[in-house]
Design a protein around this motif. Sequence first.
Motif, short mmCIF file in Angstrom:
data_model
loop_
_atom_site.label_atom_id
_atom_site.label_comp_id
_atom_site.label_asym_id
_atom_site.label_seq_id
_atom_site.Cartn_x
_atom_site.Cartn_y
_atom_site.Cartn_z
N SER A 46 0.83 -1.21 0.00
CA SER A 46 0.00 0.00 0.00
C SER A 46 0.86 1.26 0.00
O SER A 46 0.45 2.29 -0.51
CB SER A 46 -0.95 0.01 1.20
OG SER A 46 -0.29 0.33 2.40
N VAL A 66 -6.88 5.55 0.43
CA VAL A 66 -6.14 4.30 0.65
C VAL A 66 -4.73 4.63 1.13
O VAL A 66 -4.24 4.06 2.10
CB VAL A 66 -6.10 3.44 -0.64
CG1 VAL A 66 -5.18 2.25 -0.48
CG2 VAL A 66 -7.51 2.99 -1.00
N TYR A 86 -4.98 6.03 4.86
CA TYR A 86 -5.49 5.24 5.98
C TYR A 86 -5.19 3.75 5.95
O TYR A 86 -5.10 3.12 7.00
CB TYR A 86 -7.01 5.44 6.10
CG TYR A 86 -7.39 6.88 6.25
CD1 TYR A 86 -7.03 7.59 7.40
CD2 TYR A 86 -8.07 7.55 5.25
CE1 TYR A 86 -7.36 8.93 7.53
CE2 TYR A 86 -8.40 8.88 5.38
CZ TYR A 86 -8.04 9.56 6.53
OH TYR A 86 -8.37 10.89 6.65
N LEU A 87 -5.04 3.18 4.78
CA LEU A 87 -4.90 1.72 4.70
C LEU A 87 -3.65 1.23 5.44
O LEU A 87 -3.70 0.21 6.13
CB LEU A 87 -4.90 1.24 3.26
CG LEU A 87 -4.87 -0.29 3.09
CD1 LEU A 87 -6.09 -0.92 3.74
CD2 LEU A 87 -4.77 -0.66 1.63
#
Length: 130
Positions: free
Chosen positions: A24, A35, A38-39
């Motif tokens: 990510s 994404v 926060y991912l």
Amino acid sequence: MAKVRNRIIYFIFILLVIILGLGSRYFSDFLPKWVHLYLGDILWALMIFFIFGFLFKRKNTFWIAMVSLLFSLSIEFSQLYQAQWINEIRHTTIGGLVLGYGFLWSDLLAYTVGIAIGILLEKHIIFYND
């Protein structure tokens, strides 16, 4: 008889989450902004949940979740401390991944979501039940 977590399964989940988390970050330019924002934090907290599940294979899910949340929140609040020695650690690759760089309120929510996902996976996918 007390239920016990399978450490092999937890080790595999830890590795998968690490790969997803690093991916990510690596592919962040190709992912939607939320994404990227926060991912990584969600996956970090999920990894912490699995690590505590791996280490404490006989503890119930609630205990693992609470310890994981306390650990994650402690790391986040530690980012308010900005002494030179700890900032030097944070500027290493592993130090930055573990300790982070700066406090964000949104990270607290991301950690909670990551641990909630861990609870759901443990209860419904891994089939460990208290």
